[in-house]
Design a protein around this motif. Sequence first.
Motif, PDB file in Angstrom:
ATOM      1  N   LYS A 182      37.534  -0.351 121.188  1.00 56.48           N
ATOM      2  CA  LYS A 182      36.704   0.409 120.247  1.00 56.48           C
ATOM      3  C   LYS A 182      36.953  -0.082 118.836  1.00 56.48           C
ATOM      4  O   LYS A 182      37.961  -0.742 118.571  1.00 56.48           O
ATOM      5  CB  LYS A 182      36.972   1.909 120.373  1.00 56.48           C
ATOM      6  N   ARG A 200      37.970  -5.744 121.307  1.00 56.05           N
ATOM      7  CA  ARG A 200      38.852  -4.601 121.533  1.00 56.05           C
ATOM      8  C   ARG A 200      38.047  -3.467 122.140  1.00 56.05           C
ATOM      9  O   ARG A 200      36.815  -3.510 122.161  1.00 56.05           O
ATOM     10  CB  ARG A 200      39.526  -4.172 120.233  1.00 56.05           C
ATOM     11  N   ASP A 235      50.855   7.730 123.715  1.00 56.18           N
ATOM     12  CA  ASP A 235      49.481   7.328 123.419  1.00 56.18           C
ATOM     13  C   ASP A 235      48.626   7.674 124.628  1.00 56.18           C
ATOM     14  O   ASP A 235      48.628   6.965 125.641  1.00 56.18           O
ATOM     15  CB  ASP A 235      49.439   5.823 123.133  1.00 56.18           C
ATOM     16  N   GLY A 275      47.430   0.942 118.620  1.00 57.39           N
ATOM     17  CA  GLY A 275      46.515   0.905 117.487  1.00 57.39           C
ATOM     18  C   GLY A 275      47.161   0.380 116.225  1.00 57.39           C
ATOM     19  O   GLY A 275      46.476   0.118 115.231  1.00 57.39           O
ATOM     20  N   SER A 287      42.323   6.830 126.523  1.00 62.12           N
ATOM     21  CA  SER A 287      40.936   7.277 126.461  1.00 62.12           C
ATOM     22  C   SER A 287      40.282   7.109 127.827  1.00 62.12           C
ATOM     23  O   SER A 287      40.617   6.209 128.591  1.00 62.12           O
ATOM     24  CB  SER A 287      40.162   6.472 125.421  1.00 62.12           C
ATOM     25  N   ASP A 291      41.193   2.191 116.925  1.00 70.63           N
ATOM     26  CA  ASP A 291      42.000   2.974 117.853  1.00 70.63           C
ATOM     27  C   ASP A 291      42.808   3.994 117.068  1.00 70.63           C
ATOM     28  O   ASP A 291      42.966   3.891 115.841  1.00 70.63           O
ATOM     29  CB  ASP A 291      42.945   2.044 118.622  1.00 70.63           C
ATOM     30  N   ASP A 292      43.321   5.009 117.775  1.00 72.07           N
ATOM     31  CA  ASP A 292      44.264   5.925 117.142  1.00 72.07           C
ATOM     32  C   ASP A 292      45.502   5.137 116.718  1.00 72.07           C
ATOM     33  O   ASP A 292      45.870   4.140 117.350  1.00 72.07           O
ATOM     34  CB  ASP A 292      44.685   7.023 118.120  1.00 72.07           C
ATOM     35  N   GLY A 329      41.467   7.423 115.366  1.00 76.36           N
ATOM     36  CA  GLY A 329      40.447   6.387 115.445  1.00 76.36           C
ATOM     37  C   GLY A 329      39.115   7.016 115.805  1.00 76.36           C
ATOM     38  O   GLY A 329      38.747   8.061 115.288  1.00 76.36           O
TER      39      GLY A 329
END
Length: 271
Positions: free
Chosen positions: A258, A256, A36, A209, A39, A261-262, A11
């Motif tokens: 960002k 959300r 996960d 994500g 961040s 997301d990844d 992401g």
Amino acid sequence: MPGFGIAEAAGVGLDGRERPSEDVVVVLPEAVILLDGASTLREDLPSGGSYARELGAQLAGRLTAAPEIDLAQHVAAAIRSVARHNGFTPGESPSSTVSIVRWDDTTVEALVLCDSPVAVFLADAVEVVADDRLRSLPPGGYRGRLSRGEGFGAGHCEALQASGDRLDQFRNTEGGFWVAEAVPAAAHQAVRASWPLADVRAVLMASDGVSCGVDDYGIFSWEDMRSLAASAGPQAVLDAVREAEKSDPDGQRWPRVKPHDDQALVYLDFS
């Protein structure tokens, strides 16, 4: 070993810039690990992705060397080892979710710590192993900003920082949420389930994500996700989630952390 498919996509960081994914998938002969890394806005700590990679390596070695040991014991030992090696202490450490699916000749078992769920498909039902304690906490103020149309940007980062500071008091505490960090006992708070191997048809393991496509965006059900992964491959699921996010570039419809997301998705076919 069951048939399997894996798809991963990076992401963006909290600053909106591209960077390597912080999701980690490790495939072993009789287990799959999905992590996960969280961040963080803190520059004085390693990234959640680096923590997840080190934790994944620890878990892989322990599961391989001692497959008979309880999953939570392995997770606790891995957390302890990573914390000691790096000098991490509670509240002063990166963190990561942990999801593990392990099987033998008779049983499939799952462990989920924090928000990377596992969906297990039986002959006539789907059972979702999910740790919803983080989601149950009051949402951060950044969601209100986004829903008002203020978008991602400097103000969003400030709101995320305030939200992160608030969440710190709930991390790895009773009444809060549990995650792999520097508290080995968190492993014993994981959500667990097991099934006879003969009853399991398929399993999906997803970082948030991807699971957001079910839990937040509502663009498909777990059954829909399985069908798409089986027919078109796991990458098609990731693409569908991305397309939904692109239709909401400012996070107004789906507030959300960002824009993207990844993503990590594992599809295991036991049929």
